[in-house]
Scaffold this motif. Structure first.
Motif, PDB file in Angstrom:
ATOM      1  N   CYS A  40     -67.129  -0.600  -6.888  1.00  0.00           N
ATOM      2  CA  CYS A  40     -68.415  -0.153  -6.368  1.00  0.00           C
ATOM      3  C   CYS A  40     -68.448   1.373  -6.372  1.00  0.00           C
ATOM      4  N   ALA A  62     -73.342   1.403  -8.069  1.00  0.00           N
ATOM      5  CA  ALA A  62     -73.078  -0.037  -8.064  1.00  0.00           C
ATOM      6  C   ALA A  62     -72.748  -0.383  -6.612  1.00  0.00           C
ATOM      7  N   THR A  63     -73.749  -0.748  -5.868  1.00  0.00           N
ATOM      8  CA  THR A  63     -73.639  -0.828  -4.409  1.00  0.00           C
ATOM      9  C   THR A  63     -73.171  -2.204  -3.942  1.00  0.00           C
ATOM     10  N   PRO A  64     -72.670  -2.275  -2.713  1.00  0.00           N
ATOM     11  CA  PRO A  64     -72.286  -3.587  -2.174  1.00  0.00           C
ATOM     12  C   PRO A  64     -73.493  -4.507  -1.982  1.00  0.00           C
ATOM     13  N   LEU A  67     -74.028  -5.990  -5.277  1.00  0.00           N
ATOM     14  CA  LEU A  67     -72.937  -6.936  -5.501  1.00  0.00           C
ATOM     15  C   LEU A  67     -73.210  -8.268  -4.812  1.00  0.00           C
ATOM     16  N   VAL A  81     -63.085  -5.751  -3.709  1.00  0.00           N
ATOM     17  CA  VAL A  81     -63.535  -4.447  -4.204  1.00  0.00           C
ATOM     18  C   VAL A  81     -62.296  -3.605  -4.464  1.00  0.00           C
ATOM     19  N   CYS A  97     -68.394  -0.441   1.956  1.00  0.00           N
ATOM     20  CA  CYS A  97     -68.593  -1.710   1.246  1.00  0.00           C
ATOM     21  C   CYS A  97     -68.098  -2.883   2.070  1.00  0.00           C
ATOM     22  N   SER A 262     -72.970  -1.807 -12.501  1.00  0.00           N
ATOM     23  CA  SER A 262     -74.243  -1.327 -11.966  1.00  0.00           C
ATOM     24  C   SER A 262     -75.433  -2.096 -12.525  1.00  0.00           C
TER      25      SER A 262
END
Length: 305
Positions: A40, A62-64, A67, A81, A97, A262
């Motif tokens: 992330c 690329a965020t939690p 995700l 992660v 995250c 992402s």
């Protein structure tokens, strides 16, 4: 009749090409899917800057949250992660995250044996996140990104992680495997997770065979991740390599990871898992289920396993 939710249905679809629906239905609700390798990134978020020594700096986040949405859509129950190198030993974004993901996410950490006071930050991180940091990663991937092989400093990092109950996660080119083997031999009670099939395409078959032979150490676990594209250099077919690794390690010591980034969607995330399942089609449905989640759930303690 047993009802299935969307995640259960996607799980069924992930193995149906290789087994009948009737054979898999009984296990559909009890199986678990665990992605053990994703990164992330916060992108331009000023709260989580990249480290001054970052070897690369992803622009796109690329965020939690992204995700978790992809996990829901692709039928992935839990994920690990893997703390990426752009943050070096600053774990603020990893902790963010984990807070967002709660019980569905765990993480790895990254500290450096050859940097003063870096390893000493490991225990406080683990203590702040009880049960949620599962491994310490060691990179030996390029001449300018090598650990101090054969030194008391590297042993100190390994022992610190071991004493904290963490696995050691190795990301390396096969040519550097001999420098890591003495510590695998010494710390027999410490699980050693081998990233990305041991990077077979970044070495000769003879160099990678050293990694395959690590299967004789019962504390080693092989990760089916970063699966090489046969259309890219060195244009070698990965299927025989995966067959060799499954023969050597067995499903009880293999885990899968990958497919999130992402630009991922639930569809692309699931497609990656389908590709991994296809590469494991020589195995029984039970063994594929282990590699796609069952083994990792036990290894990392997801869902009380």
């Amino acid at each position: 009749m047993q009802s299935f939710n969307r995640r259960d249905l996607l799980r069924c679809l992930s193995v149906l090409p290789f087994s009948s629906a009737a054979a898999f239905a009984d296990d559909a609700t009890s199986s678990v899917v665990v992605d053990t390798h994703l990164h992330c990134f916060a992108g331009h978020d000023r709260r989580f800057p990249y480290h001054a020594q970052a070897p690369y700096r992803p622009i796109t986040a690329a965020t939690p949250e992204h995700l978790l949405k992809c996990m829901d859509d692709a039928g992935v129950d839990y994920a690990v992660v893997v703390h990426p190198e752009p943050y070096q030993d600053d774990h603020r974004y990893l902790e963010h995250c984990l807070n967002v993901g709660q019980e569905r996410l765990k993480g790895t950490c990254l500290f450096f044996a050859d940097r003063p006071a870096s390893v000493e930050k490991m225990a406080p991180l683990v203590q702040r996140n009880p049960g949620r940091i599962v491994a310490a990663r060691v990179h030996a991937y390029a001449p300018d990104r090598l650990p101090p092989f054969g030194t008391k400093e590297l042993r100190h990092l390994w022992k610190t992680a071991s004493d904290l109950g963490l696995a050691i996660q190795l990301h390396f080119e096969p040519r550097y495997a001999p420098g890591l083997e003495p510590l695998i031999r010494e710390f027999t009670d410490t699980t050693v997770v081998i990233d990305h099939l041991g990077r077979p395409m970044q070495g000769t078959p003879q160099e990678h065979e050293v990694v395959v032979r690590w299967s004789r150490f019962p504390n080693t676990v092989m990760k089916v991740s970063s699966v090489p594209d046969p259309n890219s250099y060195p244009h070698r077919d990965v299927k025989p390599i995966i067959r060799r690794l499954t023969d050597a390690f067995g499903a009880e010591r293999m885990i899968y990871g990958g497919g999130f980034k992402s630009g991922a969607t639930g569809e692309t995330y699931r497609d990656y898992r389908m590709r991994v399942a296809d590469l494991l089609s020589h195995l029984s449905p039970e063994d594929r289920t282990k590699i796609l989640g069952g083994t990792a759930a036990k290894l990392y303690g997801f869902n009380g396993s």
